[in-house]
Design an enzyme around this catalytic site. Structure first.
Site, PDB file in Angstrom:
ATOM      1  N   GLU A 108      14.985  88.980  80.419  1.00 57.57           N
ATOM      2  CA  GLU A 108      16.018  89.583  79.751  1.00 57.57           C
ATOM      3  C   GLU A 108      17.410  89.142  80.073  1.00 57.57           C
ATOM      4  OE1 GLU A 108      13.694  91.395  81.152  1.00 57.57           O
ATOM      5  OE2 GLU A 108      12.144  91.599  79.375  1.00 57.57           O
ATOM      6  N   SER A 137      19.083  92.739  96.258  1.00 52.49           N
ATOM      7  CA  SER A 137      18.635  93.701  95.862  1.00 52.49           C
ATOM      8  C   SER A 137      18.480  95.100  96.371  1.00 52.49           C
ATOM      9  CB  SER A 137      17.249  93.508  95.106  1.00 52.49           C
ATOM     10  OG  SER A 137      17.124  92.501  94.340  1.00 52.49           O
ATOM     11  N   GLU A 193      19.685  79.756  93.004  1.00 50.53           N
ATOM     12  CA  GLU A 193      18.172  80.248  92.799  1.00 50.53           C
ATOM     13  C   GLU A 193      17.529  79.867  91.280  1.00 50.53           C
ATOM     14  OE1 GLU A 193      17.743  84.550  92.485  1.00 50.53           O
ATOM     15  OE2 GLU A 193      15.960  84.165  93.467  1.00 50.53           O
ATOM     16  N   SER A 210      16.066  88.597  85.360  1.00 51.35           N
ATOM     17  CA  SER A 210      14.857  88.589  84.560  1.00 51.35           C
ATOM     18  C   SER A 210      14.806  87.792  83.378  1.00 51.35           C
ATOM     19  CB  SER A 210      14.561  90.353  84.219  1.00 51.35           C
ATOM     20  OG  SER A 210      15.849  90.622  83.503  1.00 51.35           O
TER      21      SER A 210
END
Lengths: 368, 401, 368, 401
Positions: free
Chosen positions: B381, B132, B247, B379
């Site tokens: 979403e 990130s 992950e 996330s």
């Protein structure tokens, strides 16, 4: 706020600009980091006294302005928006309400002007365990002939470290009475509770504390009335806090870019914002109706207070979670303010009965 | 006796012979133990596990694993749990065992496998991941950190965020832009670089729950060997997609109740704080109802994990189901913390001090920390985008998965 | 279905193609419009008998195949998908279970082979009011010396018009017993209940009906076991119905165009489909676990049955509503099939205890 | 005495003098009444109301209204309710009073107002609206029905659906495409046409709840006068937007409990079917909890309606709040029907027959019919688009509002 009088609108504007300019959430952060025991700064409190907010409920004859509950709600909402810490709510709202509803003329004369000028800080001490349960008061007050002797403990007392005077719910025989006990009385001790919202709470111990017969400030019915006022009032602060969380979220939706577009253009987030907005509007109506109900001495204040505490509670719960979720990683950092709102939300939810308490109470009041 | 039964018996015996009794029942976090003899026992246990290949038992033996099948690996953890033993290596290796290793096994050159895997499988080399960036968030592909070829190395400049354990890791797997003219996902590469060099600086991040393993990591002319490029140049996107599947896979479990398993159930905790009516039902019927929903969801989740495992004939595949399970695990973990908090009432919202039990204070941290579960690793979403697009075959919508 | 045996997979394929080709929902529509009293067609029923479905649970010694509950679930799921109407579930699943668990050797010998060949249609008669409440049985059976005399009413009896034999929960002194009562016995009368799902139900009246002592087919414990099997089994049918609703919806999302794009490309609908899919997968696990639990004689069958009925119930409730909502206007028309699924959903939810009943029961079983 | 108090007194007196006692307490649906004397009383009451301008009291007197203010109109309905009287005209006029009339008042020519409004305000002319088409749904602007200019008329061809009351209406307001080359929303016009002509055919639609007022309406060289074009040519989109705002406005009320107001409350119904424990609480605590949520939502909705009215200083504006209130009203109406059904248990899922009470059978229809509330007049999803775009100012997303 809806259909405010001119006076209320002016007060709202004044409160909004004072809070935003003088005591925004950044000041709350500084207070938290300073570790001050009272959990508010003297300047904040002094400023509120000077603006007359401590007298909003108190009748003119006792030095206040007697503007009523909806008016106080206007101020509480703005305070809630910036998490401005002070004993205003505990003392000038809940405390003053108890004196006004349960106090004798002498008590009103003696206490209310000092609430207004800030030399007395009141707080109500009811709960004795982790859950709000005003029907079960174990703290005992035994008659001494000339008065009462108190023994027992109170927990989660709002502004309990800063308070100069406690209004204590005590069990006398099979009855409950409110008693006025100065914090300086022999046998009173207290310790700060460090809560997740970094605000001021205390556990307070009463070890054979003696008060005179004139300390009585109402019975179980008065306690319930005071609590309903507290529930309605804290709803205003909660809605302010939640509305600010909504505004922060909406702002982020309009500015944060992901996948080449602002995230508010993703329909799933747009609809989520729409649902939250709807819940906010519905909550506001309940909150205002409860405060207006008190002002109008309506006979359904209890229903409205439970409705408000539950609906606003549900909204702030969901809104504070979405505040973090929609902000993503940045919302998880202590450097950003979102965490303050989340933490404060849960404490406000627990105060004076959580959503479950009030749903159950609402159903009982409606006869099922 | 079947092969697996034999394996179980041998495993049991080996653990009996090798696991230091002094460590029994203590959990993983013993690295910082001050007691010298415990420290020595811990180190010797790590070594024996590493020699046996049980730090990462399913990896091939030539790279420090034990070449075990999935059922065998399961037996190893079961037998360890029975004897109060544990495998500390995955934790010690940071992102090494769960994410970096499997990806190197798939994409790495023989040289890279030889160079990196043994250190991970033995727990001696801790890895972090630089994925990130502050302005990328869920939109990983918009990353800005640049790597320029310079002789045998890449010169790396930029900033990463949420690099878990960066401040204590020896190596980092980083996603970098190697072609700034290509379209977003096309000019990205995955490089491995040592953290102990002048060009790398880390800064821990304070979270709403307090201290955290996360860091900001700054690359200022940092260097990675060209031979440490994982997968082809400019094709790092497929590497990282695989990495993220690993992950997701590691996050599909509803969080374990933790510790020794003797923790009281949530309903017992609730009865303690809230009390019961004369029929034994929780006195707060509204809470009881939501607690029931939670426990049902929780059981449904673990039944689903078992079912999907069974359907895959014992092999837990990195499958489409991972997104469903991740979101389900998220709801359950976050819901549990919220419920626990509500159950504990004003005792459940304390921050510190003697007025609160360690369970009460722990739950507050867990509650706050747990808000991240629906944010990191794709996330909530983004998982829904993946389900709707990849599993259900609905047309690409505006948000990419 | 998960990790099926080869036999189960074959049966599923057979059931899927038979139901889809021979008795799709269009046949259900024709049956409904025909107004046939039994609420199923003889051909459907005959076909099922011929395929051996009536013997799936029944041990080989009584003419069945003894393949077990999960296997029956495979068939029920396919039947649920096309709303194929028949007494299969009432007789060969619930009825056969009662005989197997509570029947004497003589009863098994006498009844089970006829269940398999279809000459007997069994049904369980438990509820007496609008809500499922097996703990309160008012229908009285009084001892006559040589047997019992039954008086009372049963409501919402599944396939109550078509049944040849009732298995009746009756109160004997302070105890509950299951009694086998032929529909032809003197004093038995019944009237069809026209329910929203257009399937077969009856109110059944027992007016001094006499049966012999050998009619007893188990006690309250057997009843509870039979009910748990029924709950687990109906979960399979419900999941089939809901899965079909999901598939219809997904198909519509992929083909219906609005605002120039297929509606499934709107993120809010895509995410809704994703959430529904997740709930479907979770429900499936509960449903299968309950059936497998029965097959394995597990000691948590009751918990699993309640878990399954509640979770699948929540899913079918939401899914059937979304089926209509996402289809919009067309979903509201009788010409389209969506309404059948919605109507059937609510009846299935109510059968053998709705979600509220099973959540409460689950909590009690878990000790809170 | 204030003006409004005077008005209230006069209203009360007028109703006392004019409302036929025979109709007291009967509700609106008396058109089909077989009793001849009741029919006559009903017709005379309609005439008196029409003469007084109280069919549509807020309309100007020159168009058949009474020029009343909103507060005055409210007083009229309150006083009617008190005496068991009612205003049947809005129902008799179909879409006339609630939607067509207000829009004609705003967009119509003087000639159109003179021609159409009196018939509506007197309840003598019933109107339907031809908006939706089979392949348009929520995407109204993609409509296909064509109108071509032909002398003094438009020639109309195409098909409409969900035209409520088309089979019994005298007039129709239809949205038609008048320029097929323009972009979707630009070539649309709103025309008014009589239903009694050869080119118009209607076919009632059977719904899942049974018979319905809805029709399919077919235009096959149907004719509309050019003078009956409402608003400018090719600018019908703004007319219909306004029309739909009026529709949303009329749908923001949570459905009234119906009839005489003496219906038992939902909690009373629940106690009857479900029973209570010794403390008087509903025996089914799970249901009790959901019922409480519903009643709270319901009260929150009506408090919000009052608040928004108060904020608008007594004038109920066609405001942005309409979308919020429509969705809230939808949730409450649908939730109420579902709860009622659950409360009634197996008695709540009957279709017909003596085994079920009329309340039980009515609720089933209400439940089924009510599924349409979140579909028509701008679906639940479209309302959320409107809120997110128009109220919250979020950028245009893929679905148009």
């Amino acid at each position: 706020m809806a259909a405010l009088t001119e006076e209320q609108s002016m007060l709202r504007d004044q409160a909004k600009s004072w809070v935003t300019e003088q005591f925004p959430v950044q000041k709350f952060r500084e207070m938290r980091d300073s570790g001050v025991v009272a959990r508010f700064t003297p300047e904040t409190w002094q400023g509120m006294i000077e603006m007359g907010w401590t007298g909003i409920l108190v009748p003119e004859q006792y030095g206040g302005s007697g503007l009523g509950y909806l008016t106080f709600g206007v101020v509480l909402e703005e305070i809630g928006r910036q998490l401005t810490a002070s004993p205003l709510f505990a003392s000038a709202y809940v405390g003053a309400t108890a004196v006004m509803l349960g106090g004798s003329d002498d008590q009103k004369q003696a206490i209310l002007p000092k609430v207004v000028d800030g030399s007395v800080i009141l707080t109500l001490a009811v709960d004795e365990g982790p859950r709000h349960d005003p029907a079960k008061i174990a703290l005992k007050a035994e008659s001494t002939g000339s008065g009462y002797q108190l023994s027992g403990n109170k927990t989660f007392v709002v502004e309990g470290m800063a308070a100069t005077d406690f209004i204590v719910a005590a069990s006398i025989d099979d009855d409950v009475k409110l008693l006025h006990v100065p914090a300086s009385a022999d046998g009173v001790s207290r310790e700060a509770m460090s809560m997740v919202d970094s605000r001021g709470y205390a556990n307070v111990h009463f070890d054979g504390v003696e008060v005179g017969a004139e300390a009585v400030m109402g019975d179980a019915a008065v306690l319930e009335q005071v609590l309903d006022c507290a529930r309605a009032g804290i709803g205003a602060e909660m809605l302010g806090t939640a509305s600010q969380a909504f505004d922060m979220t909406l702002d982020y939706l309009k500015t944060r870019v992901q996948f080449g577009q602002v995230i508010g253009s993703f329909q799933a987030l747009g609809h989520r914002a729409a649902e939250l907005f709807g819940q906010m509007e519905l909550s506001r109506s309940c909150m205002e109706a409860a405060l207006q109900g008190i002002d109008a001495d309506a006979d359904d204040v209890s229903e409205l207070a439970s409705l408000s505490k539950a609906k606003v509670g549900d909204f702030i719960h969901e809104m504070s979670n979405q505040l973090i979720q929609i902000h993503g990683g940045i919302g998880m950092t202590d450097e950003f303010d979102a965490g303050f709102y989340l933490k404060r939300a849960r404490v406000l939810e627990a105060a004076y009965g959580n959503q479950a308490f009030h749903r159950d109470r609402y159903a009982r009041l409606l006869g099922f | 006796m079947s092969d697996l039964e034999t394996f179980r018996a041998e495993t049991k015996a080996w653990i009996e012979d090798n696991f230091p009794a002094s460590l029994k029942g203590s959990s993983m976090g013993l690295e910082g133990e001050s007691d010298e003899s415990a420290k020595a026992d811990f180190e010797s246990w790590r070594q024996r596990l590493a020699e046996k290949g049980w730090g990462a038992p399913t990896w091939p033996t030539e790279y420090g694993g034990a070449g075990a099948s999935d059922p065998e690996a399961k037996i190893i953890s079961q037998e360890m749990a029975k004897q109060g033993a544990f495998n500390p290596i995955p934790l010690m290796a940071g992102m090494g065992v769960t994410m970096v290793g499997p990806t190197v096994l798939e994409y790495g050159t023989e040289e890279q496998k030889q160079k990196h895997l043994r250190g991970i499988a033995s727990g001696e080399v801790r890895w972090c991941l630089g994925l990130s960036e502050p302005n990328a968030g869920s939109d990983l592909a918009s990353l800005q950190t640049k790597a320029e070829a310079d002789g045998d190395t890449f010169k790396i400049n930029g900033q990463k965020i949420w690099t878990s354990g960066a401040d204590i890791s020896q190596w980092c797997g980083a996603l970098v832009r190697t072609d700034s003219n290509a379209k977003k996902r096309d000019g990205i590469s995955f490089v491995m670089l040592p953290m102990d060099q002048d060009g790398v600086r880390t800064k821990p991040i304070q979270l709403i729950s307090g201290v955290s393993p996360f860091c900001e990591t700054f690359f200022d002319d940092a260097r990675a060997e060209k031979s440490d490029l994982l997968g082809p140049l400019n094709e790092g996107w497929s590497v990282v997609k695989r990495l993220l599947q690993h992950e997701r896979q590691s996050q599909t479990q509803a969080r374990p109740a933790g510790g020794g398993g003797s923790k009281p159930t949530l309903q017992e905790v609730a009865k303690g704080y809230v009390g019961t009516d004369e029929s034994g039902a929780l006195a707060d019927t509204d809470l009881r109802n939501r607690l029931t929903h939670h426990l049902m969801d929780s059981q449904a989740h673990s039944l689903t994990t078992s079912r999907i495992t069974a359907e895959a004939r014992g092999q837990v595949k990195v499958s489409a189901a991972a997104s469903i399970l991740k979101n389900s695990a998220t709801r359950i973990a976050q819901g549990k913390a919220e419920l626990t908090m509500e159950i504990m009432g004003s005792q459940g919202i304390g921050w510190d001090g003697d007025n609160f039990s360690s369970e009460e204070l722990d739950n507050v941290r867990e509650w706050l920390w747990g808000k991240a579960i629906s944010i990191y690793g794709g996330s909530y979403e983004v998982q829904n985008n993946i389900i709707s697009k990849n599993i259900l075959g609905l047309p690409e919508n505006t948000q990419k998965g």
